[in-house]
Structures are given as structure tokens and as C-alpha cells.
Design an enzyme around this catalytic site. Sequence first.
Site, PDB file in Angstrom:
ATOM      1  N   GLU A 212       4.533  -5.664   7.102  1.00  0.00           N
ATOM      2  CA  GLU A 212       3.637  -4.635   7.859  1.00  0.00           C
ATOM      3  C   GLU A 212       3.720  -4.570   9.172  1.00  0.00           C
ATOM      4  O   GLU A 212       3.657  -3.312   9.762  1.00  0.00           O
ATOM      5  CB  GLU A 212       2.208  -5.035   7.447  1.00  0.00           C
ATOM      6  CG  GLU A 212       1.866  -4.627   6.341  1.00  0.00           C
ATOM      7  CD  GLU A 212       1.609  -5.813   5.278  1.00  0.00           C
ATOM      8  OE1 GLU A 212       2.463  -6.569   5.543  1.00  0.00           O
ATOM      9  OE2 GLU A 212       0.846  -6.066   4.190  1.00  0.00           O
TER      10      GLU A 212
ATOM     11  N   GLU B 156      -0.500  -9.258  -0.888  1.00  0.00           N
ATOM     12  CA  GLU B 156      -2.020  -9.627  -0.751  1.00  0.00           C
ATOM     13  C   GLU B 156      -3.130  -9.430  -1.946  1.00  0.00           C
ATOM     14  O   GLU B 156      -3.456 -10.208  -2.322  1.00  0.00           O
ATOM     15  CB  GLU B 156      -2.669  -8.448   0.290  1.00  0.00           C
ATOM     16  CG  GLU B 156      -2.248  -8.589   1.848  1.00  0.00           C
ATOM     17  CD  GLU B 156      -2.508  -7.803   2.455  1.00  0.00           C
ATOM     18  OE1 GLU B 156      -2.226  -6.534   2.516  1.00  0.00           O
ATOM     19  OE2 GLU B 156      -3.473  -7.804   3.613  1.00  0.00           O
TER      20      GLU B 156
ATOM     21  N   ALA C 199       0.918  -1.186  -0.149  1.00  0.00           N
ATOM     22  CA  ALA C 199       0.185  -0.047  -0.054  1.00  0.00           C
ATOM     23  C   ALA C 199       0.975   1.211  -0.020  1.00  0.00           C
ATOM     24  O   ALA C 199       2.050   1.073   0.382  1.00  0.00           O
ATOM     25  CB  ALA C 199      -0.911   0.174   1.083  1.00  0.00           C
TER      26      ALA C 199
ATOM     27  N   GLY D 155       0.697  -5.099   0.837  1.00  0.00           N
ATOM     28  CA  GLY D 155      -0.410  -5.113   0.113  1.00  0.00           C
ATOM     29  C   GLY D 155      -0.323  -5.889  -1.291  1.00  0.00           C
ATOM     30  O   GLY D 155      -1.196  -6.188  -1.976  1.00  0.00           O
TER      31      GLY D 155
HETATM   32  C1  3H9 Z   1       0.590  -2.193   3.455  1.00  0.00           C
HETATM   33  O1  3H9 Z   1       0.858  -2.766   2.272  1.00  0.00           O
HETATM   34  C2  3H9 Z   1      -0.643  -2.555   3.960  1.00  0.00           C
HETATM   35  C3  3H9 Z   1      -1.519  -3.410   3.536  1.00  0.00           C
HETATM   36  O2  3H9 Z   1      -1.332  -4.595   4.200  1.00  0.00           O
HETATM   37  C4  3H9 Z   1      -3.073  -2.793   3.956  1.00  0.00           C
HETATM   38  C5  3H9 Z   1      -3.637  -1.594   3.259  1.00  0.00           C
HETATM   39  C6  3H9 Z   1      -5.116  -1.515   3.780  1.00  0.00           C
HETATM   40  N1  3H9 Z   1       4.874   3.474  -0.042  1.00  0.00           N
HETATM   41  O3  3H9 Z   1      13.388   1.784   0.150  1.00  0.00           O
HETATM   42  P1  3H9 Z   1      13.766   2.380  -1.360  1.00  0.00           P
HETATM   43  C7  3H9 Z   1       9.166   4.938  -1.546  1.00  0.00           C
HETATM   44  S1  3H9 Z   1       1.873  -1.318   4.127  1.00  0.00           S
HETATM   45  C8  3H9 Z   1       5.149   4.783  -0.403  1.00  0.00           C
HETATM   46  O4  3H9 Z   1      14.851   3.537  -1.044  1.00  0.00           O
HETATM   47  P2  3H9 Z   1      14.954   0.317  -2.143  1.00  0.00           P
HETATM   48  C9  3H9 Z   1      10.565   5.234  -0.558  1.00  0.00           C
HETATM   49  O5  3H9 Z   1      10.076   6.045   0.390  1.00  0.00           O
HETATM   50  C10 3H9 Z   1       3.319  -1.498   2.986  1.00  0.00           C
HETATM   51  N2  3H9 Z   1       6.520   4.927  -0.641  1.00  0.00           N
HETATM   52  O6  3H9 Z   1      14.074   1.420  -2.213  1.00  0.00           O
HETATM   53  C11 3H9 Z   1      11.649   5.873  -1.563  1.00  0.00           C
HETATM   54  O7  3H9 Z   1      11.178   6.962  -1.791  1.00  0.00           O
HETATM   55  P3  3H9 Z   1      12.055   8.184  -2.095  1.00  0.00           P
HETATM   56  C12 3H9 Z   1       4.038  -2.624   3.005  1.00  0.00           C
HETATM   57  C13 3H9 Z   1       7.309   3.707  -0.703  1.00  0.00           C
HETATM   58  O8  3H9 Z   1      15.057  -0.472  -3.582  1.00  0.00           O
HETATM   59  C14 3H9 Z   1      11.367   5.017  -2.793  1.00  0.00           C
HETATM   60  O9  3H9 Z   1       9.934   4.278  -2.736  1.00  0.00           O
HETATM   61  N3  3H9 Z   1       5.161  -2.632   2.237  1.00  0.00           N
HETATM   62  C15 3H9 Z   1       6.915   2.553  -0.442  1.00  0.00           C
HETATM   63  O10 3H9 Z   1      15.852   0.190  -1.018  1.00  0.00           O
HETATM   64  C16 3H9 Z   1      12.278   3.902  -3.052  1.00  0.00           C
HETATM   65  O11 3H9 Z   1      12.374   3.092  -1.784  1.00  0.00           O
HETATM   66  C17 3H9 Z   1       6.433  -2.294   2.804  1.00  0.00           C
HETATM   67  O12 3H9 Z   1       6.352  -1.933   3.891  1.00  0.00           O
HETATM   68  C18 3H9 Z   1       5.561   2.110  -0.131  1.00  0.00           C
HETATM   69  N4  3H9 Z   1       4.941   1.094   0.348  1.00  0.00           N
HETATM   70  O13 3H9 Z   1      13.900  -0.704  -1.465  1.00  0.00           O
HETATM   71  C19 3H9 Z   1       7.395  -2.238   1.873  1.00  0.00           C
HETATM   72  N5  3H9 Z   1       7.925   1.819  -0.506  1.00  0.00           N
HETATM   73  O14 3H9 Z   1      12.733   7.985  -3.247  1.00  0.00           O
HETATM   74  C20 3H9 Z   1       8.248  -0.679   1.961  1.00  0.00           C
HETATM   75  C21 3H9 Z   1       8.909   2.509  -0.763  1.00  0.00           C
HETATM   76  O15 3H9 Z   1      11.265   9.567  -2.105  1.00  0.00           O
HETATM   77  N6  3H9 Z   1       9.248  -0.495   1.243  1.00  0.00           N
HETATM   78  N7  3H9 Z   1       8.478   3.609  -0.995  1.00  0.00           N
HETATM   79  O16 3H9 Z   1      12.989   8.395  -0.780  1.00  0.00           O
HETATM   80  C22 3H9 Z   1      10.407  -1.314   1.164  1.00  0.00           C
HETATM   81  O17 3H9 Z   1      10.659  -2.155   2.003  1.00  0.00           O
HETATM   82  C23 3H9 Z   1      11.497  -0.803   0.163  1.00  0.00           C
HETATM   83  O18 3H9 Z   1      11.129   0.252  -0.433  1.00  0.00           O
HETATM   84  C24 3H9 Z   1      11.893  -1.742  -1.049  1.00  0.00           C
HETATM   85  C25 3H9 Z   1      12.578  -1.005  -2.135  1.00  0.00           C
HETATM   86  C26 3H9 Z   1      12.254  -3.096  -0.389  1.00  0.00           C
HETATM   87  C27 3H9 Z   1      10.346  -1.923  -1.656  1.00  0.00           C
END
Ligand code: 3H9
Length: 697
Positions: A125, A105, A63, A102
Amino acid sequence: MSDVVGYEIAGRVAVLTIDNPPVNALGHAVREGIVAGMERAAADGNADAIVLIGAGRTFPAGADIREFDQPSREPHLMAVIDRLDGIEKPIVAAIHGTALGGGLELTLGCHFRVASPSARVGTPEVNLGIFPGAAGTQRLPRVAGLDHALELIVMGRPIGAATALEYGIVDEIIEGDLRAGAIAFAEKILAAGTPRRISSEPRDGIGAPQEHAATIEKYRDLANSRFRGQDSPHQAIESVIDGLRMPYEDAVMADRVRFEACKNSGQSAALRYAFFAEREAAKIPDIGKDIAPREINTAGVIGAGTMGRGIAISLADSGLPVTIVETGREALDAAMAEIVKLYEAMVARGRIDEATKAERLGRITGAVDYSALSHADLVIEVAFEDMDVKKQIFGALEKVAKPGAVLATNTSYMDIDAIAATTSRPEDIIGLHYFAPANVMRMLEVVRPANCAPDAIATGMALAKRTGKVGVLAGVCHGFVANRSRLPLVREATFLVEEGASPAQVDKVLTDLGMPMGPLAVSDLSGLDVSWRMRQSLADERDPVARYMHLADRMCELGRFGIKAGQGWYGYEDGGRRPQLDPEVEVVAAAVAKLQGITRRDISDDEIGARCLYAAINEGAKILDEGIAARASDIDVMWLYGFAFPRWRGGIMFMADEIGLGKILDQIKAFEGIHGKLWTPSPLLERLVAEGGSFTR
Ligand code: 3H9
């Protein structure tokens, strides 16, 4: 037509491509686009099956976390996913990159899942203070079984495609072109007439919780040890239990309420803040993407004590050949033997295999002459904390180091500007302050002297990333950002013992706040003599009016250096490491208090908490005001990774905003009235209170 979800027909298959860089987060427009694309495909006479894929680097990584602070907008992700159950055409999710939260999911709403070999899937999450709230806690146990589902949901660690295949989360791994492979898979499904697999079925509960008591208990224990003090893993488990005993519809209704409560909790706000703070720290305000880091292909380490060895291992583990330079053959041989032992211990613990050990060890060579560093692109000095020693090393180093090599010092508090000033190449000199043990701790403070070149700093930050560490920028001052902001906490902890608290009481207040160890137990572990030596080296600069750490000095004079001496703030029996009450400490504290004219008293836990925490916050504010830290959140990231401050509290500066800066300033002023100069409020804190501002918002 959606801007962020493309629609094409390939043969008899509709391909929906989510294109929302950088990570295809499932924001409002994407959710709308998926629903529209699915409805269109369902009605499209040219499509018999549907493939859902992500453009760019990844399938949706979850999400959109930034939307959590805004009013929620329909369609909700849960509804989008539930809608897929009713689509009569088979839907294949094609996963590459990281299908997280998400994102995973969403794939569970699809009827089949295929993945690239390098894909990773997971539900992280809990790390954001929530749980998979789009029915992941209901669908994943049905797809992967309870144990595997709880492993993903509670621990929050992603798994690779091969494991996902083994767990039944992925149906097939596609080598080569994922889109083509997914289309071929869809055609295969159509040809075979394979029925759609609906992951919300069976719709009734999937077993009595009592039948799974042992598995549930296992994950409750793991949640307690891995996420001490954090609520979300427990909420995740409760949600999974709901799904065991309730029909699907009832369980997802219960999830909605539970998810909202988690999302609106202080812990989730702090964890989301920490997520973005960490990413923000990687960005240096005046060093843009146009400043490329220097190329690092080989490294050198000068000094092979515990820290030097840890740094060498960290570099070698990241694939860099490292040359360690020691003063003599004997010291070098001993250090190399220690390194071998450390790698053997990693093998024994199953962390690496023999081949990896051999490969990494093969990257580390030793020398007793600086000329061995002439090819190194980066050299890190890890010698004794003595300015003359450092100056002499850098003097010798600059003569042999190749032009453009980055020359770093691992000093934890010395004036790097002064070191750089003695060399002819200050532009190459930076600080790389590692935290012990350097091959384990993820914190790396990248210190920027006044005259270093921007690309030298960019190189330090890039090195952090390459070695799996969190690099945070700091300016030059005594102790830089991390240690300087923590020192007042330790100082107050020792003063409190002088004034009448026991070490155990002080430590307990801080562990109750969520810190893994109290500051006095940490001092015992790292050695009280380390800061004693530092105080001695700074004796000339000491402010005669400010209160001094007499008790800490006295403990060292008595040889109470901590665990290694069998006695410190606690006693340690028979060479053990378990802190035990030692009545002698109170005797020493009482004697020092008497000499200082301090009347010992009962001290409340509230006072202990405020003294320790507010002293650190006040120092953090001064650091920020002086520009030594670029942002309040950088200070917090250092506390999270350098001192294992509980992530669900965000960090000291975030906590300060939560408590209220006005309240903190009033208390600091009151402490100043009682304890004097060390409590002078930070001008920034005073300004923020006057303006109604905050550190982190
Ligand atoms: C969820 O899904 C809830 C659901 O179960 C239910 C809903 C109802 N959203 O980390 P990076 C941005 S909760 C918004 O540097 P990497 C990040 O801020 C979510 N922005 O890259 C950054 O922005 P900026 C569950 C996001 O290659 C840019 O993307 N998912 C999100 O080192 C690059 O990110 C997670 O918790 C997001 N979800 O790593 C996964 N994700 O360039 C969270 C990233 O402006 N994300 N951004 O600084 C990660 O773990 C890592 O970002 C990922 C990539 C492994 C994907």
C-alpha cells in the site's frame, strides 16, 4: 447468491471462492459476497469449517484501487475482516498467486492460512500513498512480530510463501492441489480441536513504543532513504505505533481517520495514477492482443562498450543466450573481462550466487564476425552514435540476419527511419533505447519507425516485460520521448547558471522537488561531452534565432567533462565523486554571459523551478501533439523509470495538471517574451487551456 463469491460444500467444509478477474480485487460486490458467504456458512448445519480461496490466477491482490476515487460503500473491508473474528467455525485462507494489501489483510481475518509454494504475500500500500488500512497495521504485528510486520508494511515488498511460513504469517505450505490441501487442513483442525486463532487478539496494546524504539527508528531511516519525500511509509509506522499503545478498537478507529487522509492526499493520487499509467503504457493503441510478438530464443549485441555490455547482461539475466560482436579480438576480450567483473561484483554484493553467475555468464559468448549473428532472433546494435557507422552496420547485418529477426538500434537520438531506409527490410527494424546502466535501469523506450511491422514493435514490448523492464512506445524524432522532453530542463539549468545562479542552487531546487540528483550533477556523472558531441553533430540544423548553450560548450572546451575529468559543473577532489563548489565555474559563466550580452542577476528558486519544469512540460506537450508519445501518461512513465522522477509527483505531465495548465501557459508566454523562441508555447497546451482540458484526466 453472489455472482463473484461462489459457495460449495466439500465434506464438512464450506468453500467460498472469490471469482472477480483479473486479480480478484476486493471491490464492493466481492466484499458483500464474502459477508453473505460467511454468514451462510456460519448458519449452515453441513459446514463445520470454512475455506476462503481465489479463483483464477490469484487470491485477492488487494482492495479495488479504482474504487478509491468513488464514494466508499459499505460493507467496508475493515468491517468484513472484523466480522470474521466473530465466526465460531474455523476459517482457513487458501493463498495462491499474490495476496497483497487488503488481500493479505483478509487472510489475517481468517483464523488459519495455508499457501501454495509459489504464492507471495505482502502489503504494497505505501507504493500507492496509503497504508494497510483494513487493520493490517494492527493484525500483522500480532501475527508476525513487530520487526517482520514493519518490514512488510513500510518497505511494501512482497515475500514468498517460505518466508511467510518462517514469519508465522502462513501456517502450512500446500504442495499440489491448493483447494484439496486447504480442505484437508481444515479437517485436520477440526479433528484436533485446534482453537481458532484471532489475529486482533490480544485486544489491548501489544507493548510500549519505547520498548521497540530501535526497531521503529530502523524503519524510519529505511523509509527516509527508500521513499524520499513520501509520506505514506511514515503514516504506516505511526499507525503501527498506535497499535502498540492503544487497544485494538481505538487503534483501528485512529486508522480510519489516518487512512482517509492518506487516500485523499495529492501523493496518493499521484501514486495511483503512476500505477495505472505504467499498466496503460504496455498497451499500444493500434496493436491489439491479436498481434503476437515474434519468438525470441537467441539474441545478439553489436558493440560491447558500457551500454552494450549492460544490454548483454540484461538479456542473459532473463535467460536468453547472447552473442556479442566486437570489431576486434582485443576489444572483445576486454569487454568479456569487464562482464565477468560485473558479475563478480554482483556475487560480492550478495545479489546472486556463484552458480547463478556461472549460468548467466555461460549464456554470453563473443565473436568478431557478424556471421555469428545468423541464428539470432533479435540483434541490438549499440555502436558509436554516428549515422554512417549505423548505416554500415545495418547494411552488413541485414545480409547475415535470418529472415524475421528483429534488428534494433539502441541509438538515443538518431533518425531510425533513415537507418531503416537503407536496408531492404525496414519492417524488421525498431529502436530499443536502454538507459544506463542497462542491466539495472528498468526503462526501455521502444521506438517505432514509420515502416516497421506491428509484430516487431510487439516483440520490443514483450522483450521489455521478459527482461523485467518497463517498455514504453515512442515515435521517431530527435531524442524520442524521454531525452527530448528532458533536454529543455537541462538547457534551462545551464542558461540559469549563465544568468547568475550557481549549479548548487539550480540542483537544489530540483532535488527539493524530489529528484534524486540535480540535472547538473547528473551531467557531471554522465559526461558533458556526450551532449556536446550531439550538439556538434546537429550544428547544421541549429536555429540561428534560438538561444544556444554557449556555456555548456565552453565548459567542454575547457575540458570540464564532469566527474571523469575531475571537474565539470562542480569540482571533484582527488578522483572523488562528491560534487564540491568550484569558483572557477562562476568565472567561466560570467565570461560567457558577458560575451552573450547577458547581465547576471540573483535568480529566485521559484524561477529556477518554473524554468526547468515548464520547459520540459512544454516540450512534453509538443511531443504529445506530434503523436511521438501515445499518451501524456507514457511521458510520465518514462520520467519515473528513466530519470527517477519522484513517483509521488506522478510525472511532469501529471504535475502540470496539478499546477494548472492556465498558470503554466501564462508563465511560458512570459518566458517567451524574455527569452525568445525556445519558449514558444505548445499548440496543444494552448488548445487545452482554451478548452479547459488536461493532459492526464
Ligand atoms: C489496498 O488493498 C488497501 C487496503 O489496505 C485497505 C482498504 C480499505 N485494483 O499488474 P497487472 C488490474 S490497496 C484494481 O498488469 P500482473 C491492473 O490495473 C491495493 N485493479 O498484472 C490490470 O488491469 P488492466 C493493494 C487492479 O500479473 C490488471 O489488474 N494491492 C488491482 O503483472 C492486471 O494487473 C496492490 O497494490 C487492484 N488492486 O501483476 C497490488 N491490481 O488489465 C496491486 C491489479 O485493465 N497489483 N489491477 O490493465 C499488483 O501489484 C499487480 O497487479 C499484481 C499482478 C502483482 C497483482
